[in-house]
Write a protein that holds these residues in place. Structure first.
Motif, short mmCIF file in Angstrom:
data_model
loop_
_atom_site.label_atom_id
_atom_site.label_comp_id
_atom_site.label_asym_id
_atom_site.label_seq_id
_atom_site.Cartn_x
_atom_site.Cartn_y
_atom_site.Cartn_z
N LEU A 79 0.98 -1.23 -0.18
CA LEU A 79 -0.51 0.00 -0.41
C LEU A 79 0.80 0.91 0.41
O LEU A 79 0.37 2.08 -0.12
N ALA A 80 1.97 0.77 0.17
CA ALA A 80 3.45 2.14 0.36
C ALA A 80 3.31 3.37 -0.97
O ALA A 80 2.82 2.20 -2.00
N SER A 81 3.40 4.21 -1.03
CA SER A 81 3.61 4.96 -2.02
C SER A 81 5.23 5.02 -2.42
O SER A 81 6.29 5.37 -1.78
N THR A 82 4.89 5.50 -3.72
CA THR A 82 6.82 4.90 -4.46
C THR A 82 7.27 6.31 -5.07
O THR A 82 6.23 6.57 -6.30
N ALA A 83 7.56 7.27 -5.13
CA ALA A 83 8.11 8.40 -5.98
C ALA A 83 9.77 8.32 -6.92
O ALA A 83 10.12 7.30 -6.24
N THR A 84 9.26 9.29 -7.26
CA THR A 84 10.64 8.89 -8.54
C THR A 84 11.53 9.54 -7.80
O THR A 84 11.64 10.25 -7.26
N ALA A 85 13.12 9.22 -8.71
CA ALA A 85 14.04 9.31 -8.21
C ALA A 85 14.89 9.28 -9.94
O ALA A 85 14.86 8.49 -10.50
N ALA A 86 15.88 10.85 -9.69
CA ALA A 86 16.40 10.40 -10.86
C ALA A 86 17.72 9.85 -10.88
O ALA A 86 18.35 9.22 -11.43
N SER A 87 18.24 9.21 -9.47
CA SER A 87 19.08 8.13 -9.48
C SER A 87 19.03 7.59 -8.15
O SER A 87 18.54 8.36 -7.16
N HIS A 88 19.23 7.09 -7.27
CA HIS A 88 19.56 5.62 -6.05
C HIS A 88 20.64 5.76 -5.90
O HIS A 88 21.51 5.13 -6.04
N ASN A 89 20.70 6.31 -4.44
CA ASN A 89 22.15 6.21 -3.47
C ASN A 89 21.18 5.91 -2.10
O ASN A 89 21.33 6.82 -1.28
N PRO A 90 20.35 4.80 -1.78
CA PRO A 90 20.14 4.67 -0.37
C PRO A 90 21.24 4.64 1.12
O PRO A 90 22.15 3.82 0.21
N LYS A 91 20.61 4.66 2.39
CA LYS A 91 21.78 4.56 2.99
C LYS A 91 21.84 3.89 3.30
O LYS A 91 20.25 3.17 3.92
N GLY A 92 22.51 2.83 4.42
CA GLY A 92 22.28 2.10 6.08
C GLY A 92 21.56 1.34 5.49
O GLY A 92 22.42 0.69 5.11
N GLU A 93 20.20 0.71 6.20
CA GLU A 93 19.92 -0.48 6.07
C GLU A 93 19.41 -0.90 4.58
O GLU A 93 20.19 -2.06 4.10
N PHE A 94 19.43 0.02 4.11
CA PHE A 94 19.11 0.51 2.91
C PHE A 94 19.81 0.37 1.70
O PHE A 94 19.24 0.35 0.58
N ALA A 95 21.31 -0.02 2.17
CA ALA A 95 22.07 0.67 0.77
C ALA A 95 22.02 -0.55 -0.52
O ALA A 95 22.73 -0.31 -1.31
N PRO A 96 21.79 -2.05 0.42
CA PRO A 96 21.80 -3.48 -0.76
C PRO A 96 20.62 -2.84 -2.07
O PRO A 96 20.92 -3.31 -2.98
N PHE A 97 19.98 -2.06 -2.15
CA PHE A 97 18.76 -1.86 -2.75
C PHE A 97 18.80 -0.75 -3.73
O PHE A 97 18.04 0.18 -4.36
N ALA A 98 20.16 -0.16 -4.15
CA ALA A 98 20.88 1.40 -4.55
C ALA A 98 20.96 1.02 -6.04
O ALA A 98 20.13 1.22 -7.27
N GLU A 99 19.47 -0.63 -6.62
CA GLU A 99 19.25 -0.84 -7.94
C GLU A 99 17.85 -1.34 -8.32
O GLU A 99 17.34 -1.41 -8.88
N CYS A 100 17.12 -0.88 -6.68
CA CYS A 100 16.09 -1.20 -6.85
C CYS A 100 15.27 0.21 -7.82
O CYS A 100 15.68 1.37 -8.06
#
Length: 290
Positions: A16-37
């Motif tokens: 149910l969560a919304s997702t926003a658009t992103a020009a590039s992906h550089n997640p931080k911390g515990e979410f760092a492995p998801f850079a190619e999501c």
């Protein structure tokens, strides 16, 4: 540790969560492995990252241990009724990493005697055979679009049914074999239906059992991790080789490869085992961490 009911609630929340658009992906911390999501895809509700650093792949008479880590990554659209996730390709297209694995014995199928000292065995196997002209690597590649991947985290957690369905082909690389030597193809893939439960293969294979591993989640319920798990399948069939030796010589080299590997191999003569971890994260939380 969280239970299966909590997992269902978490997955439902992610859907149910919304997702926003992103020009590039550089997640931080515990979410760092998801850079190619693929966060730019508004239908993606969850990010998936799996790392397999152990296991093996047996086709016919040849077993190739998983020595180099393999990643499966991308996004998912969750069906809130079945909890099956439709895969969405990784942002960079590298959904299933093309990671070469050395084939023991290489093209000739020769390995050092077991009674040799370890240092001598390693030198012979890794340098003389696998590192020389007879060395061969096997690379498991995705044979169909990412949407053909089937991921069911509930089946994975409850150790029943297919947890991960992968249509793949195996590339064999060697100077003699050329650049287009495969077991399986896009039109005739090896269909791997992994389970963490117990398989029911046709003979001569016997049932083998996977492992769910350890389930954990972060405090916000936006990241789920299954570590130390084992996915197994020994009920799939494998076609013969194709394209080996190039266009001019495949008529001669394909049968040679078939004789070395023991393919085509009917269901009950092949086994795939993946050991490692799988993570699922709320796409909105991944985006927010950038």
């Amino acid at each position: 540790m969280i239970g299966s009911a909590a997992l269902v609630v978490c997955l439902g929340a992610m859907s149910l969560a919304s997702t926003a658009t992103a020009a590039s992906h550089n997640p931080k911390g515990e979410f760092a492995p998801f850079a190619e999501c693929p966060l730019n895809n508004l239908s993606v509700t969850a990010c998936i990252y799996s790392l397999s650093n152990g296991g093996s792949f047996t086709v016919g008479t040849k077993t190739v241990p998983l020595k180099n880590p393999v990643t499966l990554q991308g996004g998912a659209k969750l069906n809130p009724t079945t909890f099956e996730q439709e895969f969405v390709a990784a942002e960079n297209g590298d959904t299933l990493s093309k990671t070469p694995q050395p084939v023991p014995g290489g093209l000739l199928g020769i390995t050092a005697p077991s009674w040799w000292p370890q240092i001598l065995k390693d030198f012979f196997n890794e340098v003389v055979i696998n590192g020389g002209a007879t060395g061969v690597t096997a690379t498991v590649e995705l044979a169909k679009p990412a949407s053909a991947i089937k991921l069911n985290l509930l089946n994975l957690l409850e150790a029943k049914g297919t947890a991960l369905g992968l249509p793949v082909k195996v590339k064999l690389s060697n100077a003699f074999l050329g650049s287009n030597c495969y077991i399986g193809s896009s039109s005739s893939p090896l269909q791997l239906n992994f389970t963490t439960g117990t398989t029911s293969p046709p003979p001569p294979n016997k049932p083998i059992t996977g492992a769910v591993g350890t389930l954990s989640g972060n405090e916000a319920g936006t990241l789920i991790t299954l570590s130390g798990g084992k996915l197994v399948d020994n009920s799939f069939s494998a076609p013969g080789a194709n394209g080996c030796g190039g266009f001019l010589f495949s008529w001669a080299v394909d049968p040679l490869v078939n004789s070395i590997l023991g393919v085509p191999a009917a269901a009950g003569k092949n086994t795939a085992i993946l050991e490692g971890k799988i993570q699922s994260a709320d796409a909105a939380a991944v985006k927010a961490s950038e």
